[in-house]
Design a protein around this motif. Structure first.
Motif, PDB file in Angstrom:
ATOM      1  N   LEU A 263     -27.268 105.536 143.889  1.00 20.15           N
ATOM      2  CA  LEU A 263     -28.194 105.228 144.982  1.00 20.15           C
ATOM      3  C   LEU A 263     -29.074 104.020 144.683  1.00 20.15           C
ATOM      4  O   LEU A 263     -30.017 103.734 145.427  1.00 20.15           O
ATOM      5  N   GLY A 264     -28.819 103.328 143.599  1.00 12.78           N
ATOM      6  CA  GLY A 264     -29.536 102.081 143.312  1.00 12.78           C
ATOM      7  C   GLY A 264     -30.810 102.233 142.529  1.00 12.78           C
ATOM      8  O   GLY A 264     -31.531 101.263 142.296  1.00 12.78           O
ATOM      9  N   GLU A 266     -31.366 102.791 139.435  1.00 12.90           N
ATOM     10  CA  GLU A 266     -31.337 102.225 138.080  1.00 12.90           C
ATOM     11  C   GLU A 266     -30.833 100.778 138.106  1.00 12.90           C
ATOM     12  O   GLU A 266     -30.456 100.231 137.067  1.00 12.90           O
ATOM     13  N   ALA A 267     -30.840 100.166 139.291  1.00 11.59           N
ATOM     14  CA  ALA A 267     -30.149  98.877 139.449  1.00 11.59           C
ATOM     15  C   ALA A 267     -30.692  97.792 138.536  1.00 11.59           C
ATOM     16  O   ALA A 267     -29.942  96.941 138.064  1.00 11.59           O
ATOM     17  N   ALA A 270     -29.997  99.766 133.870  1.00  7.80           N
ATOM     18  CA  ALA A 270     -28.669 100.183 133.435  1.00  7.80           C
ATOM     19  C   ALA A 270     -27.591  99.729 134.409  1.00  7.80           C
ATOM     20  O   ALA A 270     -26.442  99.558 134.031  1.00  7.80           O
ATOM     21  N   THR A 272     -25.624  99.932 138.457  1.00  7.30           N
ATOM     22  CA  THR A 272     -25.271 100.822 139.567  1.00  7.30           C
ATOM     23  C   THR A 272     -23.980 101.556 139.207  1.00  7.30           C
ATOM     24  O   THR A 272     -23.753 101.870 138.054  1.00  7.30           O
ATOM     25  N   PHE A 274     -19.602 102.158 140.438  1.00 10.41           N
ATOM     26  CA  PHE A 274     -18.497 101.923 141.377  1.00 10.41           C
ATOM     27  C   PHE A 274     -18.187 103.180 142.180  1.00 10.41           C
ATOM     28  O   PHE A 274     -17.518 103.105 143.217  1.00 10.41           O
ATOM     29  N   ASP A 395     -22.038  96.747 134.507  1.00  6.96           N
ATOM     30  CA  ASP A 395     -23.140  97.450 135.171  1.00  6.96           C
ATOM     31  C   ASP A 395     -22.674  98.417 136.240  1.00  6.96           C
ATOM     32  O   ASP A 395     -23.429  99.286 136.652  1.00  6.96           O
ATOM     33  N   ARG A 396     -21.412  98.295 136.708  1.00  2.00           N
ATOM     34  CA  ARG A 396     -20.891  99.289 137.644  1.00  2.00           C
ATOM     35  C   ARG A 396     -19.927 100.258 136.970  1.00  2.00           C
ATOM     36  O   ARG A 396     -19.283 101.072 137.600  1.00  2.00           O
TER      37      ARG A 396
END
Lengths: 482, 456
Positions: A263-264, A266-267, A270, A272, A274, A395-396
């Motif tokens: 849901l963003g 920790e964007a 850490a 987001t 996939f 990151d994803r």
């Protein structure tokens, strides 16, 4: 203690909080390190404090203090309210919690031998015995062994009427042998890399490891690696040992199923995921053999507890079922966003941190591939990789690269050449989609990962992963210029 | 906002004296660490987490004839202090003797140090942090982008006393604002501001920089992995130096043969100068270490030659030298750590660096870096928040994130040009801050790329 709780929750209510909770946490931990035959360090840590979390106008505030006094508990609640009001000045979507019923009760880790009651002499003896085994191998440069044990007592109470008390006990350890020459550093660890194995258990878990019985073997392998050929590069069949499978699950499944990441939330740190919400129940994560669950009730799991830090009871939920993605790790705040109730994975690292979605014990269920040696004998050509040395993922959580301490080439169903500095890389769903064999229950191990970083300020989560050795086809091995 | 009592240096020194007075036999050290910390975190363009922490800890190290015991507590009343000493004594008295154990550092008493502290940080409160967070969010809103990030303010007081006469203390502050700004099409930008002084942190400027990169990085496409010339922005260089500090500049790593550093040997290009200086106000000063030893400037790499290492009392004793003031809290099996790093600037403007790329890649920052092989200095990690293909000295298009697997000493032996401006960069995961320039490097190995989405 009850006065602390009452004063904090009353102050929160008087400050206008629509919801409040308080955690009182005391953690004692001890560690012991033996290096090159001498006692390198011995330490006893004790930290205690309280944290108050509350909602005002749909916005969170949290404050904490090491002073366990009623006046301070009340002051901390008022401070948390001040923080929440600041949050509310930049709030767009009010926080709404799910309808989890208030919990009550006690939980304690089953312990046969209290690690705090085992003498220091006995603990040093185990490590020195392992050290002597490693020292008997010529060419070993650095020998190290460590034991860790901890007890955490935690009380949780909320304005909804929840009140739980828990006592979590952890114990574990490991050994490592390092061999060095002019151009190489090679290390071998037992039972896993990164400081050893840690589980929720008494000292019986340490005795079961048999550290001395594995000292000579890892020392010999470390020395042999100095002269071993560099791992070849190319696309090949890979068999991973179970602790490396566990870390693969951690990075490429455990993190991307955290719903706060999705849901963003920790964007900026850490990253987001996939595994966006549109993929729930509609995405092929792996092959038909891949079954993954999140089980906070698993015996000895490092992510095992009675209730999470929102008072949600421990439970076992499916994450990947026959390769299909079916579940997330959730909290009371995030679960309603996908129309569900929290499955209980909101946990805080200590009294001075807020609960975040953390892995519990996210585990790959055993397959029917027999033992590790059965997987190898069933493989015509490939490589067997053991014990993590390096990890990195985007990151994803798609592009990953791992290094292991050791590899053996496989020819005609047999381990052949020892190779050094092995690495492998891939894209998460393609990799899990290539899984064509998983060893059975007799090879399945519950591994502890005590260094899972997440959140700002950083929280070091203790999480668990069960895994058996597994085989993957067409994996890129031997990355980079050596 | 801080709890003033726990940052009173005289009170801290009295507490340590009281702690040490109850120790009988051998040598004793007490370390006091107090922290007031606030962090306001935002995501999806709203504040979603917001925390305050007050804590103070005393850590006691006792040594006697090679036997050492360490205990710590955050209960600082008389009973708590008696208990922490008793636990350290119990460990010391039952510990196995280590013939290699170093004596505690010698020293004296110096006045309380405040070089690295600023009042604006000490007095910052949740509304201060919310204001700057909202400035970042406003910048993102103006570009129809989504902002995430965190603004933290922190005041720390450390005091060290030991039975050999060391009595030193320091208060330091740190303000740090980080943001990632994203759009729905995969564009993302990054910025950060770090200072000892919260009033230096400008949310609007941080937001504007991240928005600019995010706009330019939208619509990224693939480029084939391979070896390319690169321009690495200071954010990326700061991360690289953070990892070199962990694996290379530490005297214990060199002693044990785990580092590529070999004093007197050329380890990087002749245009590389790297040093550590805890007293330089252009960084985030911290002037004493956790053993109470004053920090010295250490020239680590000079003209590409390995010229220095950071030491604590243990490594210094074995090397026959003096501690440089880089010790971590006991017990420390990691060795000393350089955490105030600097890299010398060059003469090129940022545009010049890009202009020299015939066909290469411009990297804003790295993400999730890790060590592949310490002795060879090989790191891996991903590019993030703005990676661009450059042709003929011009930015052609944004590209999807790439994975690098690269020996850093090798890369730093191929630096073609160095940016004229340096920037103070806060590390992603550790407390290491570095003032560094942008670099143009002739060859850098990208070994993979992320997928567009899903299995692809």
């Amino acid at each position: 203690m009850q006065e602390l709780i009452d004063r904090a929750l009353d102050a929160a209510e008087r400050s206008g909080a629509s919801y409040a909770d308080i955690r009182l946490v005391e953690r004692e931990s001890e560690s012991l390190t033996v290096k090159n035959g001498a006692m390198e360090s011995a330490e006893a840590q004790r930290t205690a404090g309280l944290g108050v979390r509350l909602l005002i106008d749909g916005a969170w505030g949290f404050a904490s203090s090491a002073l366990l006094e009623p006046d301070e508990a009340e002051r901390v609640a008022r401070e948390a309210a001040e923080v929440a009001r600041a949050s509310a000045t930049a709030r767009r979507d009010p926080v709404q919690l799910d309808d989890t019923p208030p919990a009550g009760g006690r939980y304690a880790t089953p312990v046969r031998e209290d690690p705090f009651s085992v003498s220091l002499d006995e603990k040093v003896r185990i490590l020195l015995e392992a050290d002597r085994e490693m020292a008997g191998v010529p060419g070993v440069t650095i020998r190290e062994g460590s034991l860790d044990w901890a007890r955490e007592r935690k009380t949780f109470a909320s304005s909804e009427g929840a009140h739980t008390e828990q006592e979590i006990v952890e114990a574990g350890g490991g050994i490592e042998a390092t061999a060095v020459n002019d151009s190489e550093v090679q290390l071998r660890s037992y039972p896993q890399g990164g400081g050893g194995q840690l589980v929720t258990s008494g000292f019986e878990a340490v005795r079961r490891l048999d550290l001395p019985g594995n000292g000579r073997r890892i020392a010999e392998e470390a020395v042999a690696l100095l002269e071993a050929p560099q791992c070849p590069a190319g696309e090949m069949t890979v068999i991973l040992e179970s602790s490396q499978v566990a870390l693969q699950v951690h990075e490429s499944c455990g993190h991307p199923i955290e719903l706060d990441r999705v849901l963003g939330m920790e964007a900026s740190f850490a990253g987001t995921s996939f595994l966006t919400v549109d993929k729930l129940d509609d995405f092929r994560y792996g092959s038909d053999l891949v079954n993954i669950d999140a089980d906070a009730t698993a015996p000895e799991g490092l992510g095992t507890f009675g209730w999470d830090d929102e008072g949600v009871p421990a439970q076992n939920v499916p994450i990947v079922s026959a390769g299909e993605f079916v579940g997330y790790l959730t909290s009371r705040e995030t679960a309603p966003r996908i129309g569900r109730r929290s499955m209980g994975s909101s946990r805080a690292w200590g009294w001075n941190r807020i609960p975040l979605i953390r892995m519990t014990n996210v585990s790959l269920r055993p397959g029917n591939g027999g033992e590790l040696e059965d997987l190898i004998s069933d493989t015509n050509e490939g490589i067997y990789l053991e014990t993590n040395r390096s990890w990195s993922i985007d990151d994803r959580r798609l592009n990953f690269q791992f290094g292991t301490q050791v590899g053996w080439l496989i020819k005609n169903g047999r381990r052949t050449t020892l190779v050094r500095n092995p690495t492998y890389t891939g894209i998460t769903p393609r990799f899990w989609g290539s899984c064509d064999a998983i060893a059975g229950a007799s090879s399945w191990m519950q591994w502890g990962v005590p260094n899972c970083g997440k959140g700002e300020p950083m929280q070091t989560g203790h999480v668990g992963h069960g895994a058996s050795p597994a085989r993957f086809r067409k994996v890129q091995v031997g990355v980079g210029r050596w | 906002m801080v709890n003033g009592a726990q940052h009173d240096p005289e009170a801290a020194r009295r507490l340590l004296a009281k702690t040490l007075s109850s120790v009988r036999g051998g040598e004793a050290e007490a370390l006091y660490m107090a922290r007031d910390f606030g962090l306001t975190r935002f995501a999806n363009s709203q504040i979603h987490q917001n925390v305050i922490e007050h804590d103070a800890t005393v850590r006691v190290r006792l040594t006697d004839d090679g036997r050492t015991g360490v205990a710590s507590t955050n209960r600082l009343d008389n009973e708590g202090l008696r208990d922490v000493v008793a636990r350290a004594v119990a460990i010391r008295d039952r510990a196995a003797r280590n013939p290699d154990a170093a004596p505690l550092p010698d020293g004296g008493s110096t006045p309380h140090a405040t070089l690295g502290s600023a009042e604006a940080t000490t007095t910052a409160d949740p509304s201060t942090r919310a204001q700057e967070a909202k400035a970042v969010i406003a910048a993102a809103d103006g570009a129809n982008l989504i902002a995430s990030g965190a603004f933290s303010t922190e005041t720390q007081t450390m005091a060290v006393a030991n039975s050999r006469g060391v009595e030193r203390s320091e208060t330091s502050t740190l303000a740090k604002l980080i943001t990632v700004v994203m759009d729905d099409a995969g564009g993302s930008g990054y910025s950060q501001a770090v200072s000892i002084d919260a009033s230096d942190v400008d949310g609007a400027a941080v937001g504007a920089e991240a928005v600019d990169t995010a706009r330019r990085s939208a619509g990224a496409r693939d480029v084939d992995p391979g070896e390319y010339p690169v321009v690495l922005e200071p954010f990326a260089i700061g991360t690289v130096l953070e990892y070199l500090s962990f694996i290379s500049f530490n005297a214990l790593a060199v002693e044990e043969g785990r580092s590529f550093m070999e004093l007197g040997r050329q380890v990087m290009g002749k245009n590389v100068d790297i040093w550590d200086d805890g007293c330089d106000l252009s960084g985030t000063p911290s002037t004493i270490d956790y053993e109470g030893v004053p920090k010295r400037r250490v020239d680590l790499v000079s003209g590409g030659t390995a010229t220095g290492l950071v030491h604590d009392s243990m490594t210094a004793r074995r090397a026959g030298t003096e501690s440089t003031g880089h010790g971590l809290p006991a017990p420390n099996t990691w060795g000393p750590l350089a955490w105030n790093l600097f890299m010398a600037a060059g003469a090129r403007s940022a545009d010049d660096l890009i202009g020299q790329l015939d066909r290469g890649i411009w990297v804003t920052r790295f993400h999730y870096v890790n060590i592949v092989h310490a002795k060879k200095g090989i790191l891996t990690g991903m590019t993030k928040d703005g990676t661009f293909l450059v042709e003929g000295g011009k930015v052609v298009r944004p590209i999807r994130n790439l994975r690098f697997t690269q020996s850093i000493p090798n890369a730093f032996s191929q630096i073609a040009a160095i940016g004229a401006e340096t920037r103070l960069v806060a590390a992603e995961y550790s407390g290491i801050n570095a003032r560094v320039p942008a670099l143009l490097i002739d060859r850098f190995a990208f070994t993979g790329a992320t997928a567009a989405d899903g299995p692809g």
